[in-house]
Design an enzyme around this catalytic site. Sequence first.
Site, PDB file in Angstrom:
ATOM      1  N   GLY A  13      41.775  42.035  32.231  1.00  0.00           N
ATOM      2  CA  GLY A  13      40.499  41.213  32.848  1.00  0.00           C
ATOM      3  C   GLY A  13      40.579  39.731  33.224  1.00  0.00           C
TER       4      GLY A  13
ATOM      5  N   GLY B  33      37.668  37.838  34.228  1.00  0.00           N
ATOM      6  CA  GLY B  33      36.447  37.116  34.335  1.00  0.00           C
ATOM      7  C   GLY B  33      36.695  35.975  33.394  1.00  0.00           C
ATOM      8  N   ARG B  34      35.994  34.847  33.904  1.00  0.00           N
ATOM      9  CA  ARG B  34      35.985  33.669  33.089  1.00  0.00           C
ATOM     10  C   ARG B  34      34.772  33.227  32.610  1.00  0.00           C
ATOM     11  NH1 ARG B  34      37.336  29.782  36.737  1.00  0.00           N
ATOM     12  NH2 ARG B  34      36.469  31.415  38.296  1.00  0.00           N
TER      13      ARG B  34
ATOM     14  N   ASP C  34      41.540  43.687  37.193  1.00  0.00           N
ATOM     15  CA  ASP C  34      40.081  43.884  37.637  1.00  0.00           C
ATOM     16  C   ASP C  34      39.480  42.202  37.516  1.00  0.00           C
ATOM     17  OD1 ASP C  34      37.438  45.377  36.933  1.00  0.00           O
ATOM     18  OD2 ASP C  34      37.054  43.391  36.083  1.00  0.00           O
TER      19      ASP C  34
ATOM     20  N   TYR D  24      33.790  35.890  40.171  1.00  0.00           N
ATOM     21  CA  TYR D  24      34.543  35.314  39.234  1.00  0.00           C
ATOM     22  C   TYR D  24      35.255  34.194  40.021  1.00  0.00           C
ATOM     23  CZ  TYR D  24      34.452  39.427  36.525  1.00  0.00           C
ATOM     24  OH  TYR D  24      34.011  40.644  35.917  1.00  0.00           O
TER      25      TYR D  24
ATOM     26  N   LYS E 268      34.904  43.307  43.189  1.00  0.00           N
ATOM     27  CA  LYS E 268      33.316  43.507  43.188  1.00  0.00           C
ATOM     28  C   LYS E 268      32.442  42.833  44.070  1.00  0.00           C
ATOM     29  CE  LYS E 268      34.167  44.287  38.141  1.00  0.00           C
ATOM     30  NZ  LYS E 268      34.955  43.080  37.564  1.00  0.00           N
TER      31      LYS E 268
ATOM     32  N   HIS F 257      28.938  45.267  41.799  1.00  0.00           N
ATOM     33  CA  HIS F 257      28.909  44.440  40.548  1.00  0.00           C
ATOM     34  C   HIS F 257      27.587  44.521  39.475  1.00  0.00           C
ATOM     35  CE1 HIS F 257      31.026  40.945  38.727  1.00  0.00           C
ATOM     36  NE2 HIS F 257      30.472  41.608  37.679  1.00  0.00           N
TER      37      HIS F 257
ATOM     38  N   LYS G  39      40.760  40.976  28.343  1.00  0.00           N
ATOM     39  CA  LYS G  39      41.112  39.876  29.052  1.00  0.00           C
ATOM     40  C   LYS G  39      41.603  38.871  28.055  1.00  0.00           C
ATOM     41  CE  LYS G  39      39.809  35.465  29.753  1.00  0.00           C
ATOM     42  NZ  LYS G  39      39.241  34.387  28.874  1.00  0.00           N
ATOM     43  N   SER G  40      42.878  38.386  28.575  1.00  0.00           N
ATOM     44  CA  SER G  40      43.492  37.298  27.773  1.00  0.00           C
ATOM     45  C   SER G  40      44.079  36.449  28.684  1.00  0.00           C
ATOM     46  CB  SER G  40      44.477  37.771  26.937  1.00  0.00           C
ATOM     47  OG  SER G  40      45.025  36.655  25.977  1.00  0.00           O
TER      48      SER G  40
ATOM     49  N   GLN H 253      50.234  42.140  23.635  1.00  0.00           N
ATOM     50  CA  GLN H 253      49.706  43.173  22.422  1.00  0.00           C
ATOM     51  C   GLN H 253      48.704  44.115  23.061  1.00  0.00           C
ATOM     52  OE1 GLN H 253      47.371  40.750  19.652  1.00  0.00           O
ATOM     53  NE2 GLN H 253      48.687  41.555  18.000  1.00  0.00           N
ATOM     54  N   ASN H 254      47.895  43.793  24.108  1.00  0.00           N
ATOM     55  CA  ASN H 254      46.639  44.385  24.561  1.00  0.00           C
ATOM     56  C   ASN H 254      47.177  45.652  25.315  1.00  0.00           C
ATOM     57  OD1 ASN H 254      45.193  42.380  23.224  1.00  0.00           O
ATOM     58  ND2 ASN H 254      44.588  41.474  24.914  1.00  0.00           N
TER      59      ASN H 254
HETATM   60  N1  LIG Z   1      31.559  44.296  35.469  1.00  0.00           N
HETATM   61  C1  LIG Z   1      31.019  43.217  34.656  1.00  0.00           C
HETATM   62  O1  LIG Z   1      29.897  42.936  35.181  1.00  0.00           O
HETATM   63  C2  LIG Z   1      31.915  42.740  33.862  1.00  0.00           C
HETATM   64  C3  LIG Z   1      31.310  41.746  32.888  1.00  0.00           C
HETATM   65  C4  LIG Z   1      31.808  41.134  31.906  1.00  0.00           C
HETATM   66  C5  LIG Z   1      33.514  41.240  31.843  1.00  0.00           C
HETATM   67  N2  LIG Z   1      34.012  42.123  32.737  1.00  0.00           N
HETATM   68  C6  LIG Z   1      35.377  42.326  32.952  1.00  0.00           C
HETATM   69  O2  LIG Z   1      35.926  42.525  31.615  1.00  0.00           O
HETATM   70  C7  LIG Z   1      37.020  41.777  31.129  1.00  0.00           C
HETATM   71  C8  LIG Z   1      36.896  41.448  29.813  1.00  0.00           C
HETATM   72  O3  LIG Z   1      35.618  41.171  29.262  1.00  0.00           O
HETATM   73  P1  LIG Z   1      35.366  39.558  28.453  1.00  0.00           P
HETATM   74  O4  LIG Z   1      36.126  38.695  29.587  1.00  0.00           O
HETATM   75  O5  LIG Z   1      34.072  39.640  28.170  1.00  0.00           O
HETATM   76  O6  LIG Z   1      36.437  39.564  27.283  1.00  0.00           O
HETATM   77  P2  LIG Z   1      37.417  40.638  26.154  1.00  0.00           P
HETATM   78  O7  LIG Z   1      38.521  41.143  26.973  1.00  0.00           O
HETATM   79  O8  LIG Z   1      36.277  41.059  25.201  1.00  0.00           O
HETATM   80  O9  LIG Z   1      38.226  39.454  25.627  1.00  0.00           O
HETATM   81  C9  LIG Z   1      37.454  38.232  24.980  1.00  0.00           C
HETATM   82  C10 LIG Z   1      38.135  36.958  24.648  1.00  0.00           C
HETATM   83  O10 LIG Z   1      39.204  37.795  23.392  1.00  0.00           O
HETATM   84  C11 LIG Z   1      40.232  36.903  23.344  1.00  0.00           C
HETATM   85  N3  LIG Z   1      41.368  38.028  23.133  1.00  0.00           N
HETATM   86  C12 LIG Z   1      42.195  38.717  23.989  1.00  0.00           C
HETATM   87  N4  LIG Z   1      43.103  39.435  23.242  1.00  0.00           N
HETATM   88  C13 LIG Z   1      43.009  39.319  22.327  1.00  0.00           C
HETATM   89  C14 LIG Z   1      43.706  39.561  21.052  1.00  0.00           C
HETATM   90  N5  LIG Z   1      44.748  40.487  21.029  1.00  0.00           N
HETATM   91  N6  LIG Z   1      43.549  38.751  19.867  1.00  0.00           N
HETATM   92  C15 LIG Z   1      42.613  37.842  19.651  1.00  0.00           C
HETATM   93  N7  LIG Z   1      41.695  37.754  20.651  1.00  0.00           N
HETATM   94  C16 LIG Z   1      42.235  38.124  21.707  1.00  0.00           C
HETATM   95  C17 LIG Z   1      40.673  36.384  24.602  1.00  0.00           C
HETATM   96  O11 LIG Z   1      40.885  35.059  24.582  1.00  0.00           O
HETATM   97  P3  LIG Z   1      42.383  34.414  24.960  1.00  0.00           P
HETATM   98  O12 LIG Z   1      42.481  34.421  26.700  1.00  0.00           O
HETATM   99  O13 LIG Z   1      42.554  33.232  24.279  1.00  0.00           O
HETATM  100  O14 LIG Z   1      43.355  35.601  24.424  1.00  0.00           O
HETATM  101  C18 LIG Z   1      39.300  36.742  25.376  1.00  0.00           C
HETATM  102  O15 LIG Z   1      38.736  35.554  25.945  1.00  0.00           O
HETATM  103  C19 LIG Z   1      36.593  40.654  32.060  1.00  0.00           C
HETATM  104  O16 LIG Z   1      37.536  39.682  32.147  1.00  0.00           O
HETATM  105  C20 LIG Z   1      36.228  41.251  33.319  1.00  0.00           C
HETATM  106  O17 LIG Z   1      37.383  41.505  33.954  1.00  0.00           O
HETATM  107  C21 LIG Z   1      33.429  42.832  33.735  1.00  0.00           C
END
Ligand SMILES: NC(=O)c1ccc[n+]([C@@H]2O[C@H](COP(=O)([O-])OP(=O)(O)OC[C@H]3O[C@@H](n4cnc5c(N)ncnc54)[C@H](OP(=O)(O)O)[C@@H]3O)[C@@H](O)[C@H]2O)c1
Length: 328
Positions: free
Chosen positions: A39, A41-42, A70, A75, A104, A137, A276-277, A285-286
């Site tokens: 991921g 997305g910021r 993605d 973004y 998207k 999107h 996302k990381s 790890q992911n």
């Molecule tokens: N289609 C849509 O409408 C939509 C909407 C939202 C998101 N998305 C997509 O989905 C992706 C993921 O969603 P999200 O950005 O909400 O977040 P997420 O993947 O749920 O992650 C949230 C946060 O968790 C931390 N993290 C990641 N791996 C970790 C681990 N192993 N241990 C502890 N913490 C961890 C990350 O911070 P660090 O960077 O510090 O590790 C990250 O910022 C987005 O980036 C985007 O590509 C799509």
Amino acid sequence: MRRISSFVVLLCGFSSALAGLAPCVELNDGNKMPIVALGTGRGTASESASVDEVRQAVYWAIEAGYRHVDTAAIYFDEPEVGQGIRDAINNNLVTREELFVTTKLWGDKHREQDVVPALKESLQKLGLDYVDLYLIHFPVAVKEDGSYDDVDYLETWRGMEKARALGLTRSIGVSNFNASQVDRIIANSRVWPAVNEIEVNPTLTQEALVTHCLELGIAVMGFSPFGFVVSRNNPNAPPPRADDPVLVHLSNKYHKAPTQIILRYLIDRGIVVIPKSVNKKRIEQNIDLFDFSLNDEEVKLINGFNKNHRVIDFADLKDYPNFPYGEY
Ligand SMILES: NC(=O)c1ccc[n+]([C@@H]2O[C@H](COP(=O)([O-])OP(=O)(O)OC[C@H]3O[C@@H](n4cnc5c(N)ncnc54)[C@H](OP(=O)(O)O)[C@@H]3O)[C@@H](O)[C@H]2O)c1
Ligand SMILES: *[C@@H]1O[C@H](CO)[C@@H](O)[C@H](O)[C@H]1NC(C)=O
């Protein structure tokens, strides 16, 4: 080949040495998609990453075995995603053919004649000739100032079909569409969506919508996979957190982090995950998920956390027609 729930998981390429760590799912148009995507997305997490961190994260992810990234026009990081990809290709980590790139279309480009130019602009920013997957999107159309625009997503879908026919994208799909919106596209279109990208995590398990899509042969990509298991500066959000007894138990049983348990839970439900990381260790790890799996009872246990509670609620759009999220 192995059957997981209702989706078939297979090797991504003929040479598994080059195929990356995650297996693939076959889409309803015959294309293959790796089941772990980085991921990019910021602004969705507690710490929002800078665009340069995104370039570095994409490179580290490819190095770690990711073959799917993605992104999205909204973004504003397509140039950095593209740069990370180019760096990896130039250093012979991968070829373009081995990568799967998703981007998207935002709601201000929903008119049929705007879709192909919007994708061309994304391609130019990414520095690519084609993407593997292009998604609408969100089902709501907006003007550039964010106010409502009356464009039916069926019209937008015509533009998506055209983009695919031109070879600018290999597959097309939707994101944040609910079941009746998916059905309406299918009933009125030649090409079915290959994917619906929706939020899925322990507090928003989406069992009905996931089943609906998978039964139709539409792959589900799950965004915000960690829900509130990771810190989101939201102490009032429902459990689980990483120290929840259920997650700690599974973590000890499988010698995996609670975050890896959550990703595996989604994969075992047939969902393609988008963690996302921007941290190298966490990126590695992911995707380290393919030496264990949860049994049906453990999947059900995590489903039990469901509260229909979203991380991302798109509240700005909630009063507009075609807003997809009924009561939750
Ligand atoms: N289609 C849509 O409408 C939509 C909407 C939202 C998101 N998305 C997509 O989905 C992706 C993921 O969603 P999200 O950005 O909400 O977040 P997420 O993947 O749920 O992650 C949230 C946060 O968790 C931390 N993290 C990641 N791996 C970790 C681990 N192993 N241990 C502890 N913490 C961890 C990350 O911070 P660090 O960077 O510090 O590790 C990250 O910022 C987005 O980036 C985007 O590509 C799509
Ligand atoms: C799906 O979205 C449509 C359009 O906004 C809405 O009328 C309908 O209630 C939604 N369905 C569900 C199950 O939320």
